[in-house]
Design a protein around this motif. Structure first.
Motif, short mmCIF file in Angstrom:
data_model
loop_
_atom_site.label_atom_id
_atom_site.label_comp_id
_atom_site.label_asym_id
_atom_site.label_seq_id
_atom_site.Cartn_x
_atom_site.Cartn_y
_atom_site.Cartn_z
N UNK A 225 0.86 -1.32 -0.09
CA UNK A 225 -0.06 -0.04 0.08
C UNK A 225 0.97 1.32 -0.23
N UNK A 226 0.51 2.15 -0.83
CA UNK A 226 1.38 3.52 -0.96
C UNK A 226 0.18 4.79 -0.61
N UNK A 227 0.43 5.48 -0.22
CA UNK A 227 -0.56 6.77 -0.27
C UNK A 227 0.57 8.24 -0.41
N UNK A 228 0.34 8.68 -1.74
CA UNK A 228 1.07 10.09 -1.91
C UNK A 228 0.59 11.03 -0.83
N UNK A 229 -0.74 11.14 -0.43
CA UNK A 229 -1.12 12.05 0.53
C UNK A 229 -2.45 11.49 1.15
N UNK A 230 -2.94 12.06 1.97
CA UNK A 230 -4.01 11.68 2.96
C UNK A 230 -5.19 12.62 2.96
N UNK A 231 -6.42 12.50 2.61
CA UNK A 231 -7.45 13.38 2.39
C UNK A 231 -8.14 13.57 3.59
N UNK A 232 -8.02 12.74 4.67
CA UNK A 232 -8.38 12.65 5.89
C UNK A 232 -7.53 12.13 6.97
N UNK A 233 -8.08 11.76 8.29
CA UNK A 233 -7.06 11.00 9.21
C UNK A 233 -6.28 9.87 8.70
N UNK A 234 -4.85 10.08 8.51
CA UNK A 234 -4.07 9.10 7.95
C UNK A 234 -4.24 7.74 8.29
N UNK A 235 -4.19 7.60 9.71
CA UNK A 235 -4.37 6.14 10.20
C UNK A 235 -6.05 5.57 9.97
N UNK A 236 -6.95 6.34 9.67
CA UNK A 236 -8.13 5.88 9.26
C UNK A 236 -8.18 5.29 7.81
N UNK A 237 -7.32 5.99 7.15
CA UNK A 237 -7.05 5.61 5.70
C UNK A 237 -6.28 4.40 5.61
N UNK A 238 -5.00 4.40 6.30
CA UNK A 238 -4.42 3.25 6.41
C UNK A 238 -5.14 1.89 6.77
N UNK A 239 -5.93 1.98 7.72
CA UNK A 239 -6.51 0.90 8.20
C UNK A 239 -7.91 0.45 7.29
N UNK A 240 -8.29 1.65 6.58
CA UNK A 240 -9.64 1.34 5.46
C UNK A 240 -9.05 0.57 4.47
N UNK A 241 -7.69 1.07 3.91
CA UNK A 241 -7.20 0.61 2.92
C UNK A 241 -6.79 -1.00 3.19
N UNK A 242 -6.33 -1.22 4.35
CA UNK A 242 -6.16 -2.59 4.68
C UNK A 242 -7.17 -3.46 4.60
N UNK A 243 -8.34 -2.98 5.33
CA UNK A 243 -9.65 -3.78 5.38
C UNK A 243 -10.08 -4.32 4.15
N UNK A 244 -9.93 -3.02 3.13
CA UNK A 244 -10.45 -3.29 1.73
C UNK A 244 -9.76 -4.45 0.93
N UNK A 245 -8.45 -4.30 1.24
CA UNK A 245 -7.58 -5.34 0.41
C UNK A 245 -7.86 -6.76 0.98
N UNK A 246 -8.26 -6.89 2.14
CA UNK A 246 -8.26 -8.20 2.77
C UNK A 246 -9.60 -8.68 2.21
N UNK A 247 -10.55 -7.77 1.97
CA UNK A 247 -12.00 -8.17 1.32
C UNK A 247 -11.80 -8.51 -0.22
N UNK A 248 -10.99 -7.85 -0.77
CA UNK A 248 -10.70 -8.24 -2.51
C UNK A 248 -9.99 -9.56 -2.52
#
Length: 251
Positions: A225-248
Motif C-alpha cells: 500500500x502506498x499513499x501519496x497524500x491523505x485526504x482525511x485522518x491518515x490512520x483511518x485511511x491506512x486501516x481502511x485500505x488494509x480492510x478493503x484489500x483483505x476483502x478483495x
C-alpha cells in the motif's frame, strides 16, 4: 499474498524518532505486519530492523535509487539480508540522466538487467516501480515497453494508482506481465477539477475487482500500500485500505 505498507506514505509523521515510533505503533494497530522501506531514517539496516521488530513489523522489500543497485550493490545485498528481504525495487527512472527517450530507457534497462542478475545470484529479485511518464508513447511503443523489453530479469512493481492516473487500465498491464509480478503497489486515485488526488484503497477510480483478479493469477507475494497524500485522518485511511484489500483477496 501478504499486505505491506510503503513507509514513504508516512514521511510527514516520521521526521523525529518519537514520530517514527508512534507511526510504527499505529501502523501495526491498523493490521499491518510487513513494510517496504524508503530509506533508514539515519539508522543502519540492523538498527532499523531492531526497531521494526519491536512493533512486530518485517521489512520485506526496499525502494532504492539506481545508484544503489549499480555502484552500491554489495552494501545493498548485505542490508537486504539483514532485513531478511528478498525483494528490492527502483522507484522510477531519473530523467536528468536518461531524458525519457527510447535510447535513454534502453540504457537504463541495461543497467537494471546487469544489477538484476547479480541480485538473483544472492536470492534477491529486482523490480521497477513506474510513475506516469513511462506510459507516454514514443512512436508505436511506450517507455514501459522499452524498459521491460530490455531487462528480462527485472520484475514489474506496477503502481496501480499511477497507471490509472495515466488513463491506462492496470489490470491489462498485470495480465500482460503476469509472469513478472512479485510485488505490486496498491494506490487509488480520483480527479477533482482535473487534479489527481489520492484516496483510500477502494474509494477511487481503480477497478479493484479486476486488478485483484489478475493479481491472483500471478506469482505476486506482496501487495504494498502506498499513499501519496491523505485526504482525511491518515490512520483511518491506512486501516481502511488494509480492510478493503483483505476483502478483495477473500472474494
Amino acid at each position: 499474498m501478504k499486505i505491506a505498507m510503503q513507509l514513504y506514505s508516512l514521511r510527514e509523521y516520521t521526521k523525529s524518532p518519537e514520530g517514527l515510533r508512534d507511526s510504527l505503533d499505529r501502523l501495526a494497530k491498523c493490521g499491518y505486519k510487513y513494510v517496504e522501506t524508503a530509506g533508514y531514517y539515519g539508522m543502519t539496516a540492523a538498527e532499523l530492523k531492531s526497531l521494526l521488530d519491536q512493533y512486530g513489523l518485517q521489512a520485506i522489500s526496499a525502494h532504492v535509487d539506481i545508484e544503489r543497485v549499480t555502484r552500491g550493490i554489495d552494501e545493498l545485498i548485505a542490508d537486504l539480508k539483514t532485513f531478511g528481504a528478498d525483494e528490492v525495487c527502483v522507484p522510477g527512472i531519473p530523467g536528468h540522466l536518461f531524458h525519457f527517450t527510447p535510447a535513454g530507457y534502453t540504457c537504463f534497462a541495461e543497467d537494471m538487467e546487469t544489477a538484476a542478475q547479480k541480485l538473483a545470484e544472492n536470492g534477491i529479485q529486482l523490480s521497477y516501480h513506474n510513475h506516469g511518464h513511462e506510459f507516454k508513447r514514443m512512436g508505436i511503443a511506450t517507455g514501459m515497453h522499452y524498459l521491460f523489453g530490455n531487462m528480462p530479469s527485472v520484475n514489474m512493481q506496477l503502481d496501480v494508482g499511477h497507471c490509472r492516473a495515466a488513463l491506462e487500465r492496470p489490470e491489462e498491464w498485470l495480465r500482460f506481465y503476469n509472469d513478472r509480478i512479485s510485488t505490486v503497489h496498491y494506490k487509488d486515485v480520483v480527479f477533482i477539477d482535473g487534479v489527481r488526488r489520492d484516496v483510500a484503497i477502494g474509494e477511487g477510480l481503480v477497478d479493484w475487482k479486476a486488478v485483484t483478479g489478475e493479481l491472483k493469477k500471478s506469482g505476486c507475494k506482496y501487495i504494498v500500500v502506498e499513499h501519496e497524500e491523505f485526504n482525511r485522518d491518515a490512520w483511518d485511511i491506512c486501516a481502511t485500505s488494509y480492510r478493503n484489500i483483505e476483502s478483495y483477496l477473500a472474494d
